[in-house]
Design a protein around this motif. Structure first.
Motif, PDB file in Angstrom:
ATOM      1  N   ARG A 196      -6.545  10.564  -7.460  1.00  0.00           N
ATOM      2  CA  ARG A 196      -7.827  10.939  -6.860  1.00  0.00           C
ATOM      3  C   ARG A 196      -8.902   9.898  -7.159  1.00  0.00           C
ATOM      4  N   THR A 197      -9.873   9.797  -6.283  1.00  0.00           N
ATOM      5  CA  THR A 197     -10.978   8.859  -6.462  1.00  0.00           C
ATOM      6  C   THR A 197     -11.700   9.139  -7.773  1.00  0.00           C
ATOM      7  N   ILE A 226       0.845  -1.201   0.000  1.00  0.00           N
ATOM      8  CA  ILE A 226       0.000   0.000   0.000  1.00  0.00           C
ATOM      9  C   ILE A 226       0.880   1.251   0.000  1.00  0.00           C
ATOM     10  N   LEU A 227       1.924   1.237   0.822  1.00  0.00           N
ATOM     11  CA  LEU A 227       2.841   2.374   0.892  1.00  0.00           C
ATOM     12  C   LEU A 227       3.569   2.602  -0.429  1.00  0.00           C
ATOM     13  N   MET A 228       3.832   1.510  -1.164  1.00  0.00           N
ATOM     14  CA  MET A 228       4.608   1.603  -2.394  1.00  0.00           C
ATOM     15  C   MET A 228       3.738   1.789  -3.636  1.00  0.00           C
ATOM     16  N   SER A 229       2.429   1.764  -3.486  1.00  0.00           N
ATOM     17  CA  SER A 229       1.536   1.858  -4.646  1.00  0.00           C
ATOM     18  C   SER A 229       1.596   3.228  -5.321  1.00  0.00           C
ATOM     19  N   ALA A 230       1.535   4.289  -4.526  1.00  0.00           N
ATOM     20  CA  ALA A 230       1.591   5.638  -5.104  1.00  0.00           C
ATOM     21  C   ALA A 230       2.940   5.896  -5.794  1.00  0.00           C
ATOM     22  N   GLU A 285      -2.904   8.419 -16.528  1.00  0.00           N
ATOM     23  CA  GLU A 285      -3.507   8.809 -17.798  1.00  0.00           C
ATOM     24  C   GLU A 285      -2.382   9.115 -18.771  1.00  0.00           C
ATOM     25  N   ILE A 286      -2.528   8.630 -20.014  1.00  0.00           N
ATOM     26  CA  ILE A 286      -1.443   8.707 -20.989  1.00  0.00           C
ATOM     27  C   ILE A 286      -1.956   9.249 -22.308  1.00  0.00           C
ATOM     28  N   GLY A 287      -1.263  10.224 -22.836  1.00  0.00           N
ATOM     29  CA  GLY A 287      -1.509  10.683 -24.196  1.00  0.00           C
ATOM     30  C   GLY A 287      -0.456  10.058 -25.091  1.00  0.00           C
ATOM     31  N   LEU A 288      -0.865   9.095 -25.906  1.00  0.00           N
ATOM     32  CA  LEU A 288       0.112   8.357 -26.701  1.00  0.00           C
ATOM     33  C   LEU A 288       0.827   9.260 -27.698  1.00  0.00           C
ATOM     34  N   ASP A 289       0.165  10.323 -28.099  1.00  0.00           N
ATOM     35  CA  ASP A 289       0.744  11.261 -29.061  1.00  0.00           C
ATOM     36  C   ASP A 289       0.450  12.677 -28.569  1.00  0.00           C
TER      37      ASP A 289
END
Length: 259
Positions: free
Chosen positions: A69-70, A43-47, A76-80
Motif C-alpha cells: 500500500r502507498t 513492473i509486473l514482477m515487482s509485487a 516489514e520485518i520483525g527480526l525477533d
C-alpha cells in the motif's frame, strides 16, 4: 550479521522464475511477448518479488510481510519475535537500459521522510535467467542525486557513494577503479621482473670477466645502474597513476549469475 542473505535471494528468485514462466505462458496464449518491454515486465514482477522475499525472510526472522500500500514499506520485518523493532526493506527490480547502463532509483520524498532506508536492488537480464542482487543498508538522500524537474519524484543513486553500503548477494559488482588499480599494480610486478632479469643478465656477464677486463666490467656495471634507474622511474610513474585513479569517483558494472 545481515538479515537478508544469499540463500534468501536464491530461493526467492527461484520462486520468481516459476511465477515468471507461468506469466510468460499466459502472455503467449494471448499473442503477446512479455520480454518485448523489460520495463513493463519488471513492473509486473515487482509485487511477486516483494511477496517471495518476505516469504523467505519469514523462515529466519521473527516475522515478515509485504504490504504494497502507498506509504507502506515494500517489506516489514520483525527480526525477533519478541522485539518491537521493525526493519523496513524496499525492493527494486530493474534491468539494463538499451545502452547497457543500470540505474538505481528511489522515491525522493519517501527517503527524505524516512531519513534512512534499506534496499534490495535486483537486476534481471532479458530472459529472467541471470541476476545480480545488491543489498544496501542505511541509504540516505546523500547517497542519491538531487531531485530534478521532470523526474516525477525519482532520484538516481550515486553509485560511488551507495556501493560503500552494499553487499552483493547474487552475481558480481565490478569496481572500475579497483580493477584499474589492480592492473597498474600488476604492471609494477612486470617492471620489477624485467629489471631483475636484466640485472641477472649483467651479473652473469660480469662473473665471467677476468680481473683485467676493467673496461667491460665498468660498462656492465653502468648498464646495471641504468636498469635500476629505469625501473625506479617506471614504478614512480605507475604509483603516480595509482594515486590519480584512487582519487576518482568509482564506476561500476554488474555481472549476472544464473539461478
Amino acid at each position: 550479521m545481515s538479515y537478508l542473505t544469499r540463500n534468501h535471494m536464491i530461493d526467492a528468485i527461484a520462486t520468481m522464475q516459476g511465477f515468471y514462466r507461468n506469466l510468460s505462458s499466459v502472455y503467449k496464449d494471448y499473442g503477446m511477448d512479455i520480454e518485448s518491454n523489460r520495463g513493463r515486465r519488471n513492473i509486473l514482477m515487482s509485487a511477486p518479488m516483494e511477496k517471495f522475499i518476505a516469504k523467505e525472510l519469514e523462515k529466519t526472522c521473527g516475522w515478515a510481510h509485504s504490504d504494497g500500500r502507498t506509504g507502506k514499506a515494500d517489506i516489514e520485518i520483525g527480526l525477533d519475535a519478541n522485539t518491537k523493532e521493525v526493519k523496513e526493506l524496499e525492493c527494486k527490480l530493474t534491468s539494463p537500459h538499451s545502452n547497457g547502463s543500470i540505474v538505481f532509483q528511489t522515491d525522493f520524498e519517501t527517503l527524505q521522510k524516512k531519513g534512512s532506508m534499506d534496499f534490495i536492488y535486483l537486476i534481471a537480464n532479458e530472459d529472467f535467467s541471470g541476476f545480480c542482487a545488491v543489498f544496501f543498508q542505511g541509504l540516505t538522500t546523500e547517497d542519491f542525486r538531487p531531485l530534478s524537474p521532470g523526474a516525477r519524484g525519482k532520484v538516481q543513486m550515486y553509485k560511488h557513494k551507495g556501493m560503500e553500503k552494499a553487499t552483493v548477494l547474487i552475481g558480481n559488482a565490478v569496481s572500475h577503479k579497483q580493477k584499474r588499480i589492480e592492473n597498474l599494480q600488476s604492471s609494477i610486478d612486470e617492471v620489477t621482473t624485467r629489471a631483475s632479469e636484466r640485472l641477472k643478465h649483467w651479473d652473469n656477464k660480469i662473473s665471467k670477466l677476468t680481473d683485467f677486463q676493467i673496461y667491460d666490467r665498468n660498462t656492465f656495471e653502468d648498464k646495471k645502474e641504468r636498469a635500476v634507474s629505469l625501473m625506479k622511474n617506471q614504478i614512480k610513474n605507475i604509483n603516480n597513476k595509482i594515486e590519480a585513479v584512487s582519487g576518482r569517483k568509482d564506476r561500476y558494472s554488474f555481472e549476472f549469475e544464473e539461478i
